[in-house]
Design a protein around this motif. Structure first.
Motif, PDB file in Angstrom:
ATOM      1  N   ASP A   1      -4.744   2.226  -0.867  1.00 12.27           N
ATOM      2  CA  ASP A   1      -4.575   1.789   0.517  1.00 12.27           C
ATOM      3  C   ASP A   1      -4.112   0.347   0.618  1.00 12.27           C
ATOM      4  O   ASP A   1      -3.782  -0.299  -0.386  1.00 12.27           O
ATOM      5  CB  ASP A   1      -5.862   2.046   1.313  1.00 12.27           C
ATOM      6  CG  ASP A   1      -6.991   1.064   0.977  1.00 12.27           C
ATOM      7  OD1 ASP A   1      -6.812   0.199   0.097  1.00 12.27           O
ATOM      8  OD2 ASP A   1      -8.054   1.164   1.617  1.00 12.27           O
TER       9      ASP A   1
ATOM     10  N   LEU B   1      -0.147  10.137   3.998  1.00 19.01           N
ATOM     11  CA  LEU B   1      -1.596  10.232   3.822  1.00 19.01           C
ATOM     12  C   LEU B   1      -2.140  11.551   4.350  1.00 19.01           C
ATOM     13  O   LEU B   1      -2.976  12.199   3.714  1.00 19.01           O
ATOM     14  CB  LEU B   1      -2.273   9.072   4.553  1.00 19.01           C
ATOM     15  CG  LEU B   1      -3.804   9.085   4.614  1.00 19.01           C
ATOM     16  CD1 LEU B   1      -4.391   8.799   3.235  1.00 19.01           C
ATOM     17  CD2 LEU B   1      -4.309   8.074   5.632  1.00 19.01           C
TER      18      LEU B   1
ATOM     19  N   THR C   1      -4.824   0.876   6.461  1.00 19.08           N
ATOM     20  CA  THR C   1      -3.380   0.733   6.563  1.00 19.08           C
ATOM     21  C   THR C   1      -3.014  -0.737   6.344  1.00 19.08           C
ATOM     22  O   THR C   1      -3.881  -1.608   6.326  1.00 19.08           O
ATOM     23  CB  THR C   1      -2.878   1.195   7.942  1.00 19.08           C
ATOM     24  OG1 THR C   1      -3.566   0.467   8.961  1.00 19.08           O
ATOM     25  CG2 THR C   1      -3.117   2.682   8.126  1.00 19.08           C
TER      26      THR C   1
ATOM     27  N   ALA D   1       0.458   5.690   0.487  1.00 23.23           N
ATOM     28  CA  ALA D   1      -0.365   6.873   0.606  1.00 23.23           C
ATOM     29  C   ALA D   1       0.151   7.983  -0.289  1.00 23.23           C
ATOM     30  O   ALA D   1      -0.226   9.131  -0.140  1.00 23.23           O
ATOM     31  CB  ALA D   1      -0.399   7.331   2.068  1.00 23.23           C
TER      32      ALA D   1
ATOM     33  N   SER E   1       0.841  -1.183   0.000  1.00 24.60           N
ATOM     34  CA  SER E   1       0.000   0.000   0.000  1.00 24.60           C
ATOM     35  C   SER E   1       0.875   1.232   0.000  1.00 24.60           C
ATOM     36  O   SER E   1       2.025   1.201   0.387  1.00 24.60           O
ATOM     37  CB  SER E   1      -0.918   0.010   1.222  1.00 24.60           C
ATOM     38  OG  SER E   1      -0.188   0.341   2.380  1.00 24.60           O
TER      39      SER E   1
ATOM     40  N   ASN F   1      -6.122  -3.286   7.040  1.00 23.85           N
ATOM     41  CA  ASN F   1      -6.558  -4.103   5.903  1.00 23.85           C
ATOM     42  C   ASN F   1      -6.956  -5.521   6.283  1.00 23.85           C
ATOM     43  O   ASN F   1      -7.296  -6.320   5.414  1.00 23.85           O
ATOM     44  CB  ASN F   1      -5.506  -4.123   4.792  1.00 23.85           C
ATOM     45  CG  ASN F   1      -4.221  -4.833   5.185  1.00 23.85           C
ATOM     46  OD1 ASN F   1      -3.972  -5.113   6.357  1.00 23.85           O
ATOM     47  ND2 ASN F   1      -3.383  -5.114   4.206  1.00 23.85           N
TER      48      ASN F   1
ATOM     49  N   TYR G   1      -9.624   4.719   4.803  1.00 26.21           N
ATOM     50  CA  TYR G   1      -8.293   4.283   4.359  1.00 26.21           C
ATOM     51  C   TYR G   1      -7.831   3.115   5.220  1.00 26.21           C
ATOM     52  O   TYR G   1      -7.839   3.191   6.449  1.00 26.21           O
ATOM     53  CB  TYR G   1      -7.291   5.435   4.472  1.00 26.21           C
ATOM     54  CG  TYR G   1      -5.897   5.078   4.009  1.00 26.21           C
ATOM     55  CD1 TYR G   1      -5.552   5.168   2.657  1.00 26.21           C
ATOM     56  CD2 TYR G   1      -4.931   4.654   4.908  1.00 26.21           C
ATOM     57  CE1 TYR G   1      -4.269   4.840   2.228  1.00 26.21           C
ATOM     58  CE2 TYR G   1      -3.648   4.329   4.486  1.00 26.21           C
ATOM     59  CZ  TYR G   1      -3.329   4.417   3.140  1.00 26.21           C
ATOM     60  OH  TYR G   1      -2.066   4.092   2.701  1.00 26.21           O
TER      61      TYR G   1
END
Length: 336
Positions: free
Chosen positions: A71, A183, A167, A56, A54, A148, A165
């Motif tokens: 993300d 982010l 992480t 940002a 991921s 996630n 979002y």
């Protein structure tokens, strides 16, 4: 699956003992699975592969009020260019370290700061161990932070409230800070934290001069649900990398968190000059008191009275906050 705050206190070992991350589902249509479950885990073995999963880094025009980011679930999300009302269902300690005070979080995190009420003053509870979506909505967030490991349907429900979002679970605290700072456009605050922690670590080392010998080895255990676990050095970098303790020969062989029997502990920590044990409540303290008078009475650290009981709720967080708590605890316990 263990429920509520107790599941979170498993630290790294639950997800390090299995090869697949599983998440608690929502309790009902109004509840989002919280970061209380595997938030502390962030396994060392997972972090290597997670670093590229991921980012940002933003795709936006100068002066734009929003930006598009990818993300930890591989989703392209349009988020505020400068979020002002963040709800943290994950990564609460990392956000505080970045100077970002969420408008809301779950009690799982708020409880960790019971001795630091000023740090969480004004932050609304959006649920106990799980986030209640109605409370999330009432907090009027412009950005929601999850991890996630949350189920896609849970994230989708939150996305209907505000940009959400995810992480990447498995990253180290430093990697989480990098991601969140990008982010939220708070790179300066990230650097301030890193500089401050570096100074704190140097101060800690100075305070411990004469208190610990060069090359001292430490062992770290965690009591959990009548079992005992050992962790790789990656989980406790303030001790091994900042203060300069050495791992035991046994810990050097660990690449993942491992359950250990009471009978095996004496051999595993035989070369430890000091022993830190993560406990959660009186039952764990009683367990240690019983063991030190019987099966563990010949462990060198026990005989030297160099065993220290520490708070699992702090040491298990595997966040920027945990880095600070570990460092402070060691100075407090050994710097007398």
């Amino acid at each position: 699956m263990f429920k509520l705050r107790k599941f979170g206190l498993l630290l790294t070992f639950i997800l390090l003992l299995v090869s697949v991350v599983t998440a608690c589902g929502s309790k009902n249509d109004n509840n989002a699975s919280s970061g209380a479950s595997p938030s502390a885990s962030e396994s060392a073995s997972a972090s290597a592969g997670a670093s590229a999963s991921s980012s940002a880094s933003a795709s936006s025009d100068a002066g734009a009020t929003t930006k598009k980011v990818t993300d930890g679930m591989g989703r392209e999300v349009e988020v505020p260019a400068k979020a002002e009302r963040v709800v943290a269902i994950s990564n609460f300690g990392d956000l505080l370290a970045l100077g970002v005070k969420p408008v809301g979080t779950i009690n799982y995190y708020l409880d960790k700061y019971k001795d630091e009420p000023e740090a969480v003053a004004g932050i609304e509870s959006i649920g106990d161990q799980d986030a209640d979506n109605e409370k999330v909505l009432a907090a009027t967030p412009d950005l929601i932070i999850v991890s996630n490991y949350f189920k896609p349907e849970v994230v989708d429900a939150l996305q209907k409230i505000a940009p959400t979002y995810a992480t990447t679970f498995g990253r180290t605290p430093y990697e989480q800070l990098d991601d969140l700072a990008a982010l939220l456009n708070v790179e300066d605050q990230k650097q301030a934290f890193l500089d401050g922690f570096k100074a704190d670590a140097a101060d800690a080392k100075e305070k411990l001069k004469g208190k610990i010998a060069e090359g001292e080895k430490v062992g770290i255990l965690q009591f959990w649900s009548k079992k005992i676990y050992e962790h790789p050095t990656k989980v406790f970098t303030p001790l091994y990398e900042d203060i300069g303790f050495q791992p035991t020969e046994h810990v050097k062989t660990l690449t993942a968190t491992t359950e250990v029997t009471q009978e095996a502990v004496p051999a595993n920590v035989a070369d430890a000059d000091r022993l830190f044990i993560m406990v959660d409540g009186q039952a764990d303290i009683d367990t240690y008191d019983s063991l030190k008078a019987s099966a563990w009475k010949n462990i060198p650290a026990v005989q030297k009275n160099q065993v220290y009981l520490v708070d699992s709720g702090h040491w298990n967080d595997f966040s920027a906050a945990a880095l600070q708590w570990q460092l402070r605890d060691v100075v407090k316990l050994l710097g007398k």
